[in-house]
Design a protein around this motif. Sequence first.
Motif, short mmCIF file in Angstrom:
data_model
loop_
_atom_site.label_atom_id
_atom_site.label_comp_id
_atom_site.label_asym_id
_atom_site.label_seq_id
_atom_site.Cartn_x
_atom_site.Cartn_y
_atom_site.Cartn_z
N LEU A 224 34.09 72.95 52.68
CA LEU A 224 35.19 72.06 53.08
C LEU A 224 35.36 72.03 54.59
O LEU A 224 35.76 71.02 55.17
CB LEU A 224 36.50 72.53 52.43
N LYS A 225 35.08 73.18 55.22
CA LYS A 225 35.17 73.30 56.68
C LYS A 225 36.53 72.82 57.21
O LYS A 225 36.60 71.95 58.09
CB LYS A 225 34.04 72.50 57.34
N GLY A 226 37.58 73.38 56.65
CA GLY A 226 38.92 73.09 57.14
C GLY A 226 39.59 71.90 56.49
O GLY A 226 40.79 71.68 56.67
N LYS A 227 38.84 71.10 55.74
CA LYS A 227 39.45 69.97 55.04
C LYS A 227 40.34 70.49 53.91
O LYS A 227 40.07 71.51 53.30
CB LYS A 227 38.37 69.05 54.46
N THR A 228 41.39 69.78 53.65
CA THR A 228 42.33 70.23 52.62
C THR A 228 41.91 69.74 51.23
O THR A 228 41.28 68.69 51.09
CB THR A 228 43.75 69.71 52.92
N LYS A 229 42.26 70.52 50.24
CA LYS A 229 41.97 70.16 48.85
C LYS A 229 43.18 70.59 48.02
O LYS A 229 43.61 71.74 48.08
CB LYS A 229 40.71 70.87 48.37
N LYS A 230 43.75 69.67 47.28
CA LYS A 230 44.98 69.95 46.55
C LYS A 230 44.79 70.99 45.45
O LYS A 230 45.62 71.87 45.26
CB LYS A 230 45.55 68.65 45.95
#
Length: 550
Positions: A224-230
């Motif tokens: 994800l490298k810092g991307k958000t995932k709910k």
Amino acid sequence: MISNKKIYDLVIIGAGFAGLYSLYKAKLAKLNVIAIERASNVGGTWYWNRYPGARCDVESMQYSYQFSNELQEEWEWTEKYATQPEILKYANHVADRFKLRENIQFNSEIKSAKFNSDKNHWELINNTNQLIKTKFCIMATGCLSTLNKPKFKNIKSFKGEIYHTGNWPHHHVNLKNKKVGIIGTGSSAIQCIPEIINEVEHLYVFQRTPHYTVPARNKPLKYLKGKTKKYMREPVGYDNDLFIEEVKYNYSNFRLKAQNSVAAMALPINHQSALNVSKERRETVFEDRWNKGGVPFIAAFEDLNFDREANETAAKFVRNKIKSLVKDSHVAKLLTPDYPIGCKRLAVDTNYYESYNKPNISLVDLKTTPLEEFYEKGITTSKNHYELDIIILATGFDAMTGTLFNIDIEGKNNIKLKNKWSEGPKNYLGLASSGFPNLFTISGPGSPSVLTNMIVSIEQHVNWIFDCIEYMKNNNKNFIEASLKAENEWYKHNQEVSIDHVRSSCSSWYIGANIKGKAKNFMPYVGGYSKYVEKCDEVSKNNYQGFILK
């Protein structure tokens, strides 16, 4: 670096994954310790096995240490199945991160180990005749670390280059436009052949026994490298669509699944019997496992390892796959095994069977045209001469006992380990052998070892050994030896549980069948990793029941 004057608390032989973790634990316990390693660097099997295509068949997110949460979090694997260079890089990172190199003597090989009963210590001699004395000795020598080099007739007459997959050169081997022969079609060859086929002028594959292999479906890992995932999905094991952050989100639970499993690996288990479902359902399940890839194929149904009729349904499926993937029907037939699937270690590949559709490959069946001898220009079989520039020996290892036998180990009353084990290795829990006090074997014969995720098994053994050493220290004990009674009972149990298991149903290195003259006994413990751990815990909780302590 080695001191001839002092007596070490512990000497560790080997600096692969078992040796490195043992050294970490020894330093944590503030023991006077040294590790002896014959190679020039750490890594063990991953230092030596650097042949083209070498990679792990356990997924990266499970083939790693779990003793340090920081280490788990910081290390980032790049592929689902790590390559040899990446695993070696990881081993070096561990050695540097925990400052282990300062206690390792490289380029040093132990030639003999003798127990001095009067002084209650081991006396080791290395390849430069240095004497090393130690209270305890840990054999972290690996299960697959001594090469099997069959004595081919006139092998020295060949004027070209000969390489063994298990001791591949550190320099680049130029195969371009060369006529190459590879002897063997086991796991190493199955990885190597698709890698070199596009480079060589022609490849001759000399096969004695065909091997089952399933596609790996290797791919780059996703971050994800810092991307958000709910929503963080929970890993099952060998997942194809998860981000690594999802696996690590509750890494401890994921690791616990492996601890509670048969093979120390988390993977999808189907609790149905292959014989209790319709043919259509069975084919659908096998197809799904084949498409997803990897060793979970053998867990497609719960009875594949125990029921021969159920096993045959899986074997037949793979045989049909070989038939569909290999265009030449004669070659396909030669590549098709007739024994139960899983009897020999199930290999994992990338385009192995497809490689035989290339115009520059020939399969030589050594069962019908046996290899007679090497000659100046190549190999002679009973039917043909094969002119070759390079010969690759993919002939495997003297597994489980080979490296232990390479060291002249002598215990109490002048008992030699090689003599004691001449009719097969007897080892209590795979950890210690009667007559050899204060000597521990990591992933030795009689433990699950090679039938599991090795790193998990290694950590369990090392933890058990150091808990034992701590117990001895707290209770003023300086001597520990497996009792002959406990050893014999464990050996008997080990053989009994293997009888109905598919692993013991054919000739393989699990029983030493690949080494001429080696006693035929089922060496690893096939009763399951979690059950084995329960037994080890029971022994330690009962003040090391089955061991003699003084």
